[in-house]
Design a protein around this motif. Structure first.
Motif, PDB file in Angstrom:
ATOM      1  N   GLY A 532       0.821  -1.211   0.000  1.00 27.01           N
ATOM      2  CA  GLY A 532       0.000   0.000   0.000  1.00 27.01           C
ATOM      3  C   GLY A 532       0.849   1.251   0.000  1.00 27.01           C
ATOM      4  O   GLY A 532       0.632   2.171  -0.799  1.00 27.01           O
ATOM      5  N   GLU A 533       1.836   1.305   0.898  1.00 25.83           N
ATOM      6  CA  GLU A 533       2.677   2.493   1.039  1.00 25.83           C
ATOM      7  C   GLU A 533       3.592   2.699  -0.156  1.00 25.83           C
ATOM      8  O   GLU A 533       3.796   3.840  -0.598  1.00 25.83           O
ATOM      9  N   ILE A 537      -0.526   3.598  -2.975  1.00 28.50           N
ATOM     10  CA  ILE A 537      -0.702   5.024  -2.673  1.00 28.50           C
ATOM     11  C   ILE A 537       0.100   5.908  -3.636  1.00 28.50           C
ATOM     12  O   ILE A 537      -0.445   6.881  -4.183  1.00 28.50           O
ATOM     13  N   LYS A 541      -1.650   8.628  -6.197  1.00 30.82           N
ATOM     14  CA  LYS A 541      -1.233  10.031  -6.202  1.00 30.82           C
ATOM     15  C   LYS A 541      -0.726  10.453  -7.572  1.00 30.82           C
ATOM     16  O   LYS A 541      -0.992  11.576  -8.025  1.00 30.82           O
ATOM     17  N   GLU A 566      -3.825  -0.746   4.372  1.00 27.79           N
ATOM     18  CA  GLU A 566      -2.886   0.372   4.508  1.00 27.79           C
ATOM     19  C   GLU A 566      -3.516   1.671   4.023  1.00 27.79           C
ATOM     20  O   GLU A 566      -3.350   2.730   4.639  1.00 27.79           O
ATOM     21  N   ILE A 567      -4.220   1.615   2.901  1.00 29.38           N
ATOM     22  CA  ILE A 567      -4.850   2.822   2.348  1.00 29.38           C
ATOM     23  C   ILE A 567      -5.865   3.383   3.332  1.00 29.38           C
ATOM     24  O   ILE A 567      -5.895   4.590   3.605  1.00 29.38           O
ATOM     25  N   ASN A 570      -4.011   4.645   6.508  1.00 29.09           N
ATOM     26  CA  ASN A 570      -3.100   5.764   6.256  1.00 29.09           C
ATOM     27  C   ASN A 570      -3.835   7.094   6.216  1.00 29.09           C
ATOM     28  O   ASN A 570      -3.391   8.085   6.794  1.00 29.09           O
ATOM     29  N   GLN A 572      -4.249   9.193   3.758  1.00 30.97           N
ATOM     30  CA  GLN A 572      -3.841  10.187   2.763  1.00 30.97           C
ATOM     31  C   GLN A 572      -4.808  10.227   1.584  1.00 30.97           C
ATOM     32  O   GLN A 572      -5.058  11.285   1.010  1.00 30.97           O
ATOM     33  N   ILE A 573      -5.333   9.049   1.215  1.00 25.05           N
ATOM     34  CA  ILE A 573      -6.331   8.944   0.155  1.00 25.05           C
ATOM     35  C   ILE A 573      -7.679   8.654   0.816  1.00 25.05           C
ATOM     36  O   ILE A 573      -7.827   7.645   1.509  1.00 25.05           O
TER      37      ILE A 573
END
Length: 754
Positions: A532-533, A537, A541, A566-567, A570, A572-573
């Motif tokens: 994921g990281e 992701i 992006k 993870e997404i 996390n 961020q998304i």
């Protein structure tokens, strides 16, 4: 001229180069003859020639057979400490037992770390030599290209380094003895996690740096503080030089002493791209003082770029190279554009005149480097322009405090702890202000990776702004040009139909996009760590995706959900909806997905055969599982989706086995489709003959990892697909596979081996 030579090598090749170079030389000779300009202008075509053949030589590497044990030896260039191992850079190394092959560069990843090594030590080991992997998905880190930019082509893992010959260079030994003592001093005089930050800021040593602090600085656009850059060299180098001058020491001794000190500092910190650039420019500036000549910053910038490109011909692929040089160029050439705008009001008489000048410099750097930032990181820390106004003025005090405290701590710990106290409070302020800015709305804006045409137009418009200011035109045209350039970078054209099977190793992740609506079908891997990281992701992006409308979990095996977890965790998304198969009993993995969604405030939906929903202009119909499905294994309830768009049908089958296939066949749920995503990574026992007789795919996509232990895709499956004349694409060989439809044409593109 050097960039022109390298550009022709990359894009055209020898025949085109001969034609262009001949025209260029004839034009230069004509200019000299007609205008009577100096004949040394012929040096420009020579730079083009040298750069072209330097790049041609650099790209023609000797290919060594991978995965074979071989003897490696060479001299240590530098050593980087990592978590659990260290990277040993060997340049001019050799490999092989009988036939010795000379290599540009090798990195040995030493897990043993038994012997202390210094640059110049001759070492050897027996290890398996490998090539770095290229990026296999859009937005993913291209290790092969990055290390090639540093003249490194191969790597190997070893735990048994043998020292053949110790370096007798007392200068090098003294430099690294001082570094070792400073690292120990920071450990003794620091509070909490400060030691890792001090080591990173002053010595370029990131092994002790806290990952959360590193991420906090990165997302706020302050990562340059943690890396040895031109700012650090300027502060230490010019500070030391001016101190010597104030002591009454003549120019020449000041230059020689400063040269030795700053060169030693570069060696100690690993000689990064920005460090080498800053050292060259520093030496040119101080040498100008000695010779009584004026120093032109752009000339120094150009010379340092030429030197670096000729030493590292593929460094033009390195984002650090462009960021370092463009930042200086922005301050020198682009800042006057903003000066012309703000000079309409006489700010110099006001108290914040200096602050405004610093703001203009920060804004100029941001504008000049924006395309490179988006090309590398796909997002912009909006408030970094303002944040750096608070951060950079304190850098001199921070560096002096860290250096003084570290040196004093070698001899007296209490004195060192006292002197480094200022640095501790400055870092506390940095962390606090970063957290404050992170809470502001739109602190980070994801814009995606710009296309080449966008970058070209951006810099053409920026050049227009610079020229207009130079020619003393109205401020309106330059400012309008910059605004138009920034707007162009934000343009993203979204397709009406796109399905991309990503290369996640041994696992599966599929991106479906239509008219601005984004859906992920699975996203996990058992072979790629933190998929994921490091994969999903960055990919999202790079596509400018700020939120995912739907995540569909076909089933709860790790190789399908690890990245999705993870997404969601996390943050961020942003994810709007999670769609899960409607089953009677829920496994641990299934409940993990539910818990992660609830914690993130994501709406959860359950789907079974007969249900459908819209993803933009695509109709998504669920064929399997049936309502409240019972199952013996996770694969038995794997969700099967039929995607339909403008006469095109694409079947996504998850990890469905023969049981599920037979149930769908018995209920007459399947039909002829254009494209099939083969079940279970191309296993032997999925996608059987009866299934293929009905589905009859023209194109088959298979997601699996290279050299996986399961033997995916299996030979028997490949034969069955060839029997129905299906065109086969495998992520392990092709990287990400993208399917688009334009009018009546179905197009399949591969990220690797197109």
């Amino acid at each position: 001229m050097v960039l022109i030579g390298e550009g022709i090598s990359i894009m055209a090749g020898v025949p085109v180069f001969i034609i262009i170079f001949s025209i260029f030389v004839l034009g230069t000779i004509g200019l000299i003859w007609k205008k009577k300009v100096w004949k040394w202008y012929l040096i420009f075509p020579m730079f083009v020639l040298i750069a072209f053949f330097r790049m041609e030589w650099a790209e023609k590497k000797v290919l060594i057979v991978s995965d074979i044990q071989t003897h490696i030896e060479g001299k240590v260039n530098k050593v980087k400490e990592k978590e659990g191992y260290r990277q040993i850079y060997l340049y001019g190394a050799s490999a092989g037992e009988n036939e010795i092959i000379r290599l540009t560069g090798i990195i040995l990843n030493d897990t043993g770390m038994k012997k202390e090594l210094l640059p110049g030590d001759k070492i050897s080991c027996d290890a398996v030599l490998k090539q770095y992997a290229p990026a296999s998905n859009p937005g993913n880190f291209d290790a092969r290209r990055y290390y090639a930019s540093l003249n490194v082509d191969y790597y190997a893992w070893t735990d048994d380094i043998r020292i053949e010959e110790k370096s007798d260079n007392l200068w090098i030994q003294g430099i690294f003895l001082l570094k070792k003592k400073l690292l120990a001093s920071f450990e003794q005089i620091s509070v909490g996690e400060d030691a890792g930050i001090y080591s990173s800021i002053l010595l370029g040593e990131k092994s002790l740096l806290d990952s959360d602090i590193k991420k906090l600085y990165q997302v706020n656009g302050m990562a340059h503080i943690l890396a040895i850059s031109g700012l650090h060299v300027s502060i230490l180098g010019m500070g030391f030089y001016k101190l010597l001058r104030k002591c009454g020491i003549p120019f020449l001794p000041c230059f020689l002493i400063s040269f030795v000190v700053i060169l030693s500092y570069g060696i100690m910190t690993g000689n990064s791209v920005s460090t080498v650039r800053a050292i060259i420019m520093f030496l040119m500036g101080t040498l100008g003082d000695v010779l009584g000549r004026t120093y032109d910053i752009l000339s120094g910038l150009g010379l340092s770029a030429v030197i670096l490109i000729l030493i590292f011909p593929q460094i033009i692929y390195n984002s650090g190279f462009w960021l370092s040089f463009l930042a200086v160029f922005g301050i020198v050439s682009v800042k006057p554009v903003f000066d012309s705008f703000f000079c309409r009001v006489d700010f110099k008489k006001k108290a914040f005149g200096k602050l405004l000048n610093a703001f203009q410099a920060s804004l100029a750097v941001t504008v000049t480097t924006l395309p490179v930032i988006l090309n590398s990181y796909f997002e912009v820390p909006v408030y970094s322009v303002f944040l750096n106004l608070l951060v950079i003025p304190l850098m001199t005090c921070l560096m002096v405090s860290v250096a003084a405290g570290g040196i004093a701590g070698i001899f007296c710990v209490p004195v060192g702890a006292f002197l480094i106290g200022a640095a501790h409070y400055i870092l506390a302020f940095y962390e606090w202000i970063c957290n404050v800015f992170m809470k502001l709305p739109f602190s980070i804006v994801i814009l995606g990776k710009p296309s080449v045409w966008q970058i070209v137009i951006y810099y053409l418009l920026l050049a227009l702004a610079v020229v207009c200011v130079h020619e003393k035109k109205s401020w309106k045209i330059p400012i309008a040009s910059i605004c138009a350039a920034v707007m162009i970078l934000t343009v993203r054209i979204m397709p009406d139909f796109m399905v991309r099977v990503l290369d996640v190793g041994q696992g599966e992740g599929i991106h479906v996009s239509s008219a601005g609506v984004c859906m992920l079908v699975d996203g996990g891997s058992t072979s790629n760590h933190k998929v994921g990281e490091y994969c999903l992701i960055p990919y999202l992006k790079s596509q400018g995706i700020r939120h995912v409308d739907y995540i569909v979990m076909t089933h709860a095996d790790e190789d399908h959900i690890s990245g999705l977890l993870e997404i969601m965790e996390n943050g961020q998304i942003k994810v709007n909806n999670l769609i899960l198969p409607d089953v009677r009993e829920k496994s641990k993995g299934y409940m993990k997905m539910e818990d992660a969604a609830r914690n993130a405030g994501i709406d959860i939906h359950y789907i079974h055969s007969g249900m459908s929903f819209a993803c933009g202009k695509i109709t998504v119909k669920c064929l399997y599982p049936f309502e409240k499905q019972e199952y013996d294994s996770e694969n038995d309830y794997s969700t099967v989706l039929l995607l339909s768009y403008d006469g095109l049908d694409l079947l996504l089958t998850g990890d469905i086995g023969d049981k599920g296939e037979n149930e769908m066949l018995s209920k007459d749920l399947l039909k002829d489709v254009d494209i099939l995503k083969a079940a279970h990574h191309g296993s032997r026992y999925s996608t059987d003959e009866e299934f293929l007789k009905i589905v009859q795919p023209e194109i088959t996509l298979i997601s699996c990892g290279a050299n996986n232990s399961y033997g995916h895709p299996h030979e028997e499956l490949l034969k069955r697909l060839m029997d129905v004349e299906s065109e086969i694409y495998v992520t392990a060989q092709n990287g990400a596979v993208t399917v688009t439809k334009n009018r009546q044409v179905i197009q399949v593109d591969t990220f690797m081996n197109p």
